[in-house]
Enzyme design. Structure first.
Site, PDB file in Angstrom:
ATOM      1  N   ASP A  11     -36.657   9.480  34.666  1.00 24.87           N
ATOM      2  CA  ASP A  11     -36.629   8.693  33.435  1.00 24.87           C
ATOM      3  C   ASP A  11     -37.643   7.565  33.576  1.00 24.87           C
ATOM      4  OD1 ASP A  11     -34.720  10.250  32.315  1.00 24.87           O
ATOM      5  OD2 ASP A  11     -33.058   8.868  32.629  1.00 24.87           O
ATOM      6  N   ASP A 130     -29.633  19.142  23.472  1.00 24.09           N
ATOM      7  CA  ASP A 130     -28.411  18.524  24.001  1.00 24.09           C
ATOM      8  C   ASP A 130     -27.260  19.048  23.158  1.00 24.09           C
ATOM      9  OD1 ASP A 130     -30.146  17.020  25.541  1.00 24.09           O
ATOM     10  OD2 ASP A 130     -30.014  15.237  24.274  1.00 24.09           O
TER      11      ASP A 130
END
Lengths: 251, 193
Positions: A11, A130
């Site tokens: 990230d 997702d």
């Protein structure tokens, strides 16, 4: 034989790695390039950089990062986060990214998948999905799993395949962060219904979880973050174990 | 040594340039015919769709120049496929350096093939110090079948050519620039030809 891939995910915020990076032997674990080189050297097959910055300079910062990674790292990498146009993708690929990953922007405008695959080829278009299982049905979610859509995971995955996606990166929101294993039933069904590679994401906690997702989940690649960043699992050990289990890996 | 990467608008050429720089050389990106002709080594990259890439080559006149080059030429990925006679992708007539037609993988395997696969039957100096069965990074939906010009094979549903050679022309389906240390070795071997 085509090897199953191990994919650490980093990230990125404002050009730096965020959360959960705790490498004792790195001078600067917040430096994505240092971390990427370390992973490449220890046998990672591919890397994913997920940009979560929200500043105005984000594009320039990300492009610089992509260039630095491409200059110094000798394995392929995917860049995701906030990509919503052909121009966004063009500049990332031109600077050395191998693939891009799109998520909300594809849900908002599915035609983007067609545009990207026609212009750059399916091979560089990863669609990240997702999804959360609610009352027995897998529902696609946006904004890191916070906002439900009307879309069913399997229908949406099939649609993006037809629109030209080259790969699906499926994150189960039920499993993400649990360290309890990947969502292997849903993964296996994706693999059976689609004819493009599936990357498993969400739930990696131990070596057995990787074995299970390759065997039971029929995944082509497995993505994880914290188990690698905190060195709870070392990639060479993981790959040795996978090999012992008869799973093809690059050693 | 003058290394030219043919820049005709197709694909991720920065990565190839960076890989060459990691080996300690510099590379020039160019679509200029004289620049390309005067190079010691020419790299012909390509990512994307065959018929549009071929159009871009034709627009620069490079389609007639590349087959006449006499120095070592390395086609990578789509570059290798365009050096073949024909490709099913977009019904494309290629440069005809390699006497083989490029076909699409049958749907008995996942298409595209994405990831690391092994190369075997290594039969060229560009594989010096690379072991049989070494893993290379591949991303492709179309492949060159086996031919007399095959210098490496890979298995994906079928055995196919992951590398071809004819005289000074070399083609690799995999991405040496993204294939870790073995990939770097192959690039270095090519540059040392």
């Amino acid at each position: 034989m085509l090897a199953k891939r191990i994919v650490p995910c980093l990230d990125i915020k404002n050009g730096r790695t965020v959360k959960g990076v705790n490498f004792v032997d790195l001078r600067d674990a917040g430096d994505p390039v240092e971390l990427a080189k370390k992973y490449a050297a220890t046998g990672a097959d591919e890397l994913v950089f997920l940009d979560i910055s929200a500043t105005e300079e984000r594009r320039r910062t990300l492009v610089n990062l992509v260039r630095d990674v491409a200059a110094q790292v000798n394995i392929p990498f995917t860049v995701g986060g906030g990509i919503s146009s052909v121009e966004d993708v063009d500049i990332l690929l031109q600077n050395g990214a191998d693939k891009v990953s799109i998520n909300s922007s594809a849900v908002k405008r599915p035609q983007l998948v067609n545009e990207l695959s026609q212009k750059f080829g399916s091979q560089c278009v990863v669609v990240a999905i997702d999804a959360k299982k609610i009352d027995g049905e897998w529902i696609v979610h946006l904004v890191g799993g916070k906002v439900p859509t009307e879309l069913n995971l399997f229908d949406w995955a099939k649609e993006v395949e037809e629109r030209g996606a080259g790969e699906i990166l499926f994150t189960s929101m039920n499993n993400d962060g649990t360290k309890d294993g990947f969502a292997n039933d849903a993964l296996a069904r994706l693999s059976e219904e689609l004819n493009i590679p599936i990357i498993a994401s969400g739930g990696a906690g131990n070596v057995q979880h990787f074995i299970d997702t390759f065997k039971d989940g029929k995944a082509d690649a497995a993505l994880a973050a914290s188990v690698f960043h905190f060195q709870e699992i070392e990639i060479p050990d993981l790959k040795q174990e996978l090999k012992k289990q008869g799973i093809p890996v690059r050693l | 040594m003058k290394i030219v990467i043919i820049n005709y608008g197709a694909g991720n050429i920065q990565s190839i340039r960076f890989a060459i720089e990691r080996l300690g050389y510099d590379a020039i990106l160019s679509n200029d015919v004289e620049e390309i002709k005067s190079a010691d080594k020419v790299i012909f990259p390509g990512v994307g769709e065959a018929s549009s890439a071929m159009k871009m080559l034709k627009a620069t006149g490079l389609d007639t120049v590349i087959p006449t080059l006499t120095q070592p030429v390395l086609g990578i990925c789509l570059g290798m496929q365009l050096m073949c006679k024909y490709s099913e992708e977009g019904d494309t007539t290629g440069l005809g350096v390699f006497d083989v037609d490029v076909k699409r993988f049958e749907n008995i395997v996942k298409v595209p093939q994405i990831g690391w696969n092994q190369i075997s039957g290594l039969g060229s100096k560009i594989f010096n110090n690379v072991k049989e069965g070494a893993y290379m990074y591949l991303v492709h939906s179309y492949y060159a079948p086996l031919t007399k010009e095959t210098i490496a094979t890979t298995e994906y549903g079928i055995q196919y050519s992951t590398a071809l050679q004819k005289a000074n022309f070399y083609g690799v389906q995999f991405h040496p620039e993204k294939s870790s240390t073995d990939g770097a070795q192959i690039l270095e071997n090519f540059l040392n030809l």
